[in-house]
Design a protein around this motif. Structure first.
Motif, PDB file in Angstrom:
ATOM      1  N   ARG A 389       0.824  -1.212   0.000  1.00 42.34           N
ATOM      2  CA  ARG A 389       0.000   0.000   0.000  1.00 42.34           C
ATOM      3  C   ARG A 389       0.855   1.257   0.000  1.00 42.34           C
ATOM      4  O   ARG A 389       0.551   2.239  -0.682  1.00 42.34           O
ATOM      5  N   ARG A 390       1.918   1.220   0.760  1.00 38.00           N
ATOM      6  CA  ARG A 390       2.767   2.405   0.868  1.00 38.00           C
ATOM      7  C   ARG A 390       3.704   2.565  -0.319  1.00 38.00           C
ATOM      8  O   ARG A 390       4.114   3.678  -0.647  1.00 38.00           O
ATOM      9  N   GLY A 391       4.033   1.454  -0.974  1.00 39.24           N
ATOM     10  CA  GLY A 391       5.083   1.505  -1.976  1.00 39.24           C
ATOM     11  C   GLY A 391       4.637   1.532  -3.420  1.00 39.24           C
ATOM     12  O   GLY A 391       5.452   1.701  -4.319  1.00 39.24           O
ATOM     13  N   PHE A 392       3.322   1.376  -3.662  1.00 40.69           N
ATOM     14  CA  PHE A 392       2.861   1.335  -5.037  1.00 40.69           C
ATOM     15  C   PHE A 392       1.920   2.503  -5.307  1.00 40.69           C
ATOM     16  O   PHE A 392       1.130   2.881  -4.452  1.00 40.69           O
ATOM     17  N   ALA A 393       2.016   3.083  -6.491  1.00 42.35           N
ATOM     18  CA  ALA A 393       1.193   4.241  -6.833  1.00 42.35           C
ATOM     19  C   ALA A 393       0.754   4.171  -8.287  1.00 42.35           C
ATOM     20  O   ALA A 393       1.381   3.521  -9.119  1.00 42.35           O
ATOM     21  N   VAL A 394      -0.340   4.856  -8.580  1.00 43.50           N
ATOM     22  CA  VAL A 394      -0.921   4.910  -9.910  1.00 43.50           C
ATOM     23  C   VAL A 394      -0.938   6.353 -10.378  1.00 43.50           C
ATOM     24  O   VAL A 394      -1.296   7.257  -9.629  1.00 43.50           O
ATOM     25  N   THR A 413      -4.773   2.114   8.433  1.00 46.64           N
ATOM     26  CA  THR A 413      -5.387   3.342   7.996  1.00 46.64           C
ATOM     27  C   THR A 413      -5.297   3.427   6.493  1.00 46.64           C
ATOM     28  O   THR A 413      -4.671   2.608   5.837  1.00 46.64           O
ATOM     29  N   SER A 414      -5.943   4.432   5.919  1.00 42.84           N
ATOM     30  CA  SER A 414      -5.896   4.587   4.472  1.00 42.84           C
ATOM     31  C   SER A 414      -4.464   4.793   4.008  1.00 42.84           C
ATOM     32  O   SER A 414      -3.661   5.422   4.689  1.00 42.84           O
ATOM     33  N   GLY A 415      -4.154   4.235   2.836  1.00 44.69           N
ATOM     34  CA  GLY A 415      -2.791   4.369   2.340  1.00 44.69           C
ATOM     35  C   GLY A 415      -2.715   4.060   0.868  1.00 44.69           C
ATOM     36  O   GLY A 415      -3.724   3.964   0.193  1.00 44.69           O
ATOM     37  N   ALA A 416      -1.535   3.919   0.368  1.00 43.41           N
ATOM     38  CA  ALA A 416      -1.345   3.708  -1.063  1.00 43.41           C
ATOM     39  C   ALA A 416      -1.393   2.230  -1.389  1.00 43.41           C
ATOM     40  O   ALA A 416      -0.919   1.393  -0.653  1.00 43.41           O
ATOM     41  N   GLY A 417      -1.991   1.938  -2.519  1.00 38.91           N
ATOM     42  CA  GLY A 417      -2.029   0.564  -2.998  1.00 38.91           C
ATOM     43  C   GLY A 417      -1.977   0.558  -4.505  1.00 38.91           C
ATOM     44  O   GLY A 417      -1.904   1.592  -5.130  1.00 38.91           O
ATOM     45  N   GLY A 418      -2.059  -0.602  -5.104  1.00 44.44           N
ATOM     46  CA  GLY A 418      -2.075  -0.656  -6.556  1.00 44.44           C
ATOM     47  C   GLY A 418      -1.640  -2.012  -7.034  1.00 44.44           C
ATOM     48  O   GLY A 418      -1.765  -2.978  -6.324  1.00 44.44           O
ATOM     49  N   GLY A 419      -1.128  -2.100  -8.245  1.00 39.63           N
ATOM     50  CA  GLY A 419      -0.755  -3.415  -8.742  1.00 39.63           C
ATOM     51  C   GLY A 419       0.234  -3.337  -9.884  1.00 39.63           C
ATOM     52  O   GLY A 419       0.296  -2.364 -10.600  1.00 39.63           O
ATOM     53  N   PRO A 420       1.004  -4.367 -10.107  1.00 36.90           N
ATOM     54  CA  PRO A 420       2.059  -4.369 -11.089  1.00 36.90           C
ATOM     55  C   PRO A 420       1.613  -4.889 -12.435  1.00 36.90           C
ATOM     56  O   PRO A 420       0.620  -5.576 -12.542  1.00 36.90           O
ATOM     57  N   ARG A 421       2.403  -4.615 -13.415  1.00 35.60           N
ATOM     58  CA  ARG A 421       2.240  -5.258 -14.705  1.00 35.60           C
ATOM     59  C   ARG A 421       3.523  -6.039 -14.955  1.00 35.60           C
ATOM     60  O   ARG A 421       4.578  -5.477 -15.187  1.00 35.60           O
ATOM     61  N   HIS A 422       3.397  -7.341 -14.893  1.00 37.02           N
ATOM     62  CA  HIS A 422       4.600  -8.170 -14.918  1.00 37.02           C
ATOM     63  C   HIS A 422       4.212  -9.561 -15.336  1.00 37.02           C
ATOM     64  O   HIS A 422       3.163 -10.051 -14.959  1.00 37.02           O
ATOM     65  N   GLY A 423       4.982 -10.204 -16.161  1.00 38.25           N
ATOM     66  CA  GLY A 423       4.658 -11.572 -16.520  1.00 38.25           C
ATOM     67  C   GLY A 423       4.294 -11.679 -17.977  1.00 38.25           C
ATOM     68  O   GLY A 423       4.710 -10.888 -18.813  1.00 38.25           O
ATOM     69  N   SER A 424       3.484 -12.669 -18.322  1.00 37.26           N
ATOM     70  CA  SER A 424       3.146 -12.951 -19.710  1.00 37.26           C
ATOM     71  C   SER A 424       1.687 -12.705 -19.979  1.00 37.26           C
ATOM     72  O   SER A 424       0.856 -12.806 -19.091  1.00 37.26           O
ATOM     73  N   THR A 425       1.363 -12.379 -21.211  1.00 35.73           N
ATOM     74  CA  THR A 425      -0.004 -12.108 -21.615  1.00 35.73           C
ATOM     75  C   THR A 425      -0.508 -13.227 -22.508  1.00 35.73           C
ATOM     76  O   THR A 425       0.094 -13.520 -23.538  1.00 35.73           O
ATOM     77  N   PRO A 426      -1.626 -13.876 -22.152  1.00 37.85           N
ATOM     78  CA  PRO A 426      -2.168 -14.919 -23.013  1.00 37.85           C
ATOM     79  C   PRO A 426      -2.536 -14.356 -24.373  1.00 37.85           C
ATOM     80  O   PRO A 426      -2.902 -13.197 -24.504  1.00 37.85           O
TER      81      PRO A 426
END
Length: 440
Positions: A389-394, A413-426
C-alpha cells in the motif's frame, strides 16, 4: 466426432481460471459474455457475445456442441442459465431451483435465513420509490440500498436517513433486471466471506476470510484475509451454519459463497449467497490457505467427475484488490519492482495497461487487478500488505505526481495501494490484456 466442450458463462477476469483449467485437461471451451472486449475472451475456443441470462439463445447457439458440462464461476446472474442448460442437455449436477433463485434474488435468500431461525435484519423489497424512501427513513440510522437481483456490489449504497436515498434508488434500479430494490438495515460488524465446497451434503471445505472494504457509501471489498482471526467456537458455528444453508437450498455438492457480518456479540448475520465460486481471487486464496484447487474441483463437479476438496494445509494468505478512487486514463504504474521483491507476493493479476481507461472503484468489476500473498506468519503477512500500500502508486493522465489507491485493512489506515504489470499475456485478439506475474 466433435470435441468434448465446457460451456463457461462469463468471460471476465474472474472466469479466466476456468478457461485455463479446461485447456489444461484438453476440453474445448465455449465462452459467453455480453462484453466482446471482456478480459478472458481470448481464452475461449469459441465466443458468443450475448448476455449470460439468455438461456434460450445460448442453448440454440451450442446445439451442435458436445457439451460435457456448464459452469458459471463468480457470476450469480448466470446460475439460472447454467441450471436450465444442464437440465435441457442432460448434463451432470444441475444447481437446484432454490439455490439458483437464492443466488439471484436476495429477497429469496432472506426467506431462507428466516426459515433457519437465524438473525434477520429489517428489509423491504419494492419497486415503489416512495415506499423505499419511507423504509430508509424508518430504519432511523444507516441503511443499505441495493438491487434485489444484482451482484458484484453493483448499485449498492449506504445512506443515512433521507440523505441520498432517492439518488441511491435510481442508481440501484439502473443495474436491476426486475426493478425490485431492497432497503435494509445496516448491520455494523466485521465483514466476512465464506468460500465453501460441499460434498455429500457436508462443507468439506469451508474457508472463512475477513474482508476489508472501501467503507461507505459503496462498501467494496479491498482485501481478503485468511483465515479470519476468530475463536474456534465461532468458526465451528459458521461451518455449521453453512451446512444448514446448503441443506435448506438443496445444494449438497459444489461451491457455495456466502457473505456475512459478525457483530460485536459474536452473532453471524448472513447477507447474501451464490451457489458458485467466489470472485476477486477467492479460489486462488483458498489454494494458498488450504492447498485446494477449487477451480479444478468446480470443473470436475460440472462435468460429473469425482472431486476432492480435502484441505491439505493451513496457511495465512491474503488477496489485495488493486483499484483507483477516481476514473481516468492510466498513464503509469510505479513500485512494481519493489512489489516483485516482496517474499510474501506469490502471484498477481493485472487487468489494465498504461493507456487504458480505468473507472472508479464503485463496483467489484472496476478493479485493476489483485495481488496474492502468503506467509506462515500472519503478522508478517499484514506488514507485507501494508508495504504494498505504501510503496505502489498509480498515475492517471493529466495528474501532477502519482497517487495511491485508497484502501482500508483491519487495524490499518488509508494508504497507497495498486498493482504491477509483470509476466506474460495470453494470446488474445480482443479485450484488455490479462497479465499475470510471479515474484522471483
Amino acid at each position: 466426432m466433435s470435441t468434448p466442450t465446457l460451456l463457461v458463462l462469463g468471460a471476465g477476469e474472474d472466469q479466466a481460471s476456468a478457461y485455463l483449467e479446461a485447456r489444461r485437461r484438453g476440453l474445448r471451451t465455449v465462452g459467453v459474455d455480453m462484453r466482446p472486449d471482456a478480459t478472458a475472451v481470448g481464452l475461449a475456443d469459441r465466443f458468443l457475445a450475448m448476455t449470460t441470462r439468455d438461456a434460450d439463445g445460448i442453448d440454440r447457439s451450442v446445439r451442435d456442441d458436445q457439451l460435457v458440462g456448464v459452469i458459471a464461476p463468480a457470476s450469480d446472474a448466470a446460475i439460472p442459465t447454467a441450471r436450465e442448460i444442464a437440465l435441457r442437455r442432460g448434463l451432470p449436477e444441475p444447481t437446484s431451483a432454490r439455490a439458483a433463485e437464492c443466488s439471484v434474488n436476495k429477497t429469496a435468500f432472506r426467506a431462507v435465513v428466516e426459515e433457519l431461525g437465524q438473525p434477520a435484519y429489517f428489509s423491504v423489497t419494492s419497486a415503489d420509490t416512495d415506499e423505499l424512501i419511507e423504509a430508509a427513513r424508518s430504519v432511523g440510522g444507516r441503511a443499505v440500498v441495493k438491487p434485489a437481483d444484482s451482484s458484484g456490489s453493483k448499485g449498492v449504497a449506504v445512506v443515512c436517513g433521507d440523505t441520498g436515498v432517492a439518488e441511491a434508488i435510481i442508481d440501484a434500479r439502473a443495474v436491476s433486471v426486475s426493478g425490485q430494490i431492497m432497503v435494509e438495515e445496516y448491520v455494523d460488524g466485521r465483514p466476512l466471506a465464506v468460500e465453501a465446497f460441499l460434498s455429500d451434503g457436508r462443507p468439506e471445505l469451508c474457508l472463512v476470510a475477513e474482508r476489508s472494504t472501501t467503507g461507505p457509501p459503496h462498501m467494496i471489498t479491498t482485501t481478503h484475509w485468511a483465515p479470519a482471526r476468530l475463536p474456534a467456537g465461532q468458526l465451528e458455528a459458521i461451518h455449521t451454519l453453512i451446512g444448514d444453508v446448503a441443506a435448506r437450498i438443496e445444494h449438497p455438492d459444489g461451491p457455495l459463497n456466502v457473505d456475512l457480518v459478525l457483530t460485536a456479540d459474536g452473532t453471524p448475520w448472513m447477507i447474501e449467497m451464490g451457489a458458485r465460486l467466489g470472485g476477486n481471487g477467492m479460489p486462488q486464496l483458498v489454494g494458498l490457505a488450504h492447498g485446494v484447487d477449487t477451480v479444478a474441483a468446480a470443473v470436475d463437479h460440472a462435468c460429473g467427475v469425482p472431486f476432492d476438496v480435502t484441505p491439505t494445509r493451513a496457511h495465512a494468505a491474503a488477496t489485495y484488490i488493486l483499484h483507483v478512487e477516481q476514473g481516468g486514463r492510466l498513464e503509469a504504474l510505479q513500485g512494481v519492482e519493489r512489489l516483485a521483491r516482496l517474499a510474501q507476493v506469490v502471484d498477481f493479476q493485472l487487468f489494465a495497461s498504461p493507456g487504458d481507461a480505468v473507472r472508479p472503484y464503485t463496483r467489484a468489476a472496476h478493479k485493476l487487478g489483485y495481488v496474492l500473498l502468503s506467509d506462515s506468519d500472519e503478522d508478517r503477512l499484514h506488514r507485507a500488505v501494508e508495504d504494498i500500500r505504501r510503496g505502489f502508486a498509480v498515475r492517471l493522465q493529466g495528474e501532477v505526481g502519482a497517487r495511491g489507491c485508497e484502501c482500508r485493512i483491519p487495524g490499518g489506515t488509508s494508504g497507497a495501494g495498486g498493482g504491477p504489470r509483470h509476466g506474460s499475456t495470453p494470446s488474445s485478439t480482443t479485450g484488455p490484456a490479462l497479465v499475470s506475474g510471479r515474484a522471483p
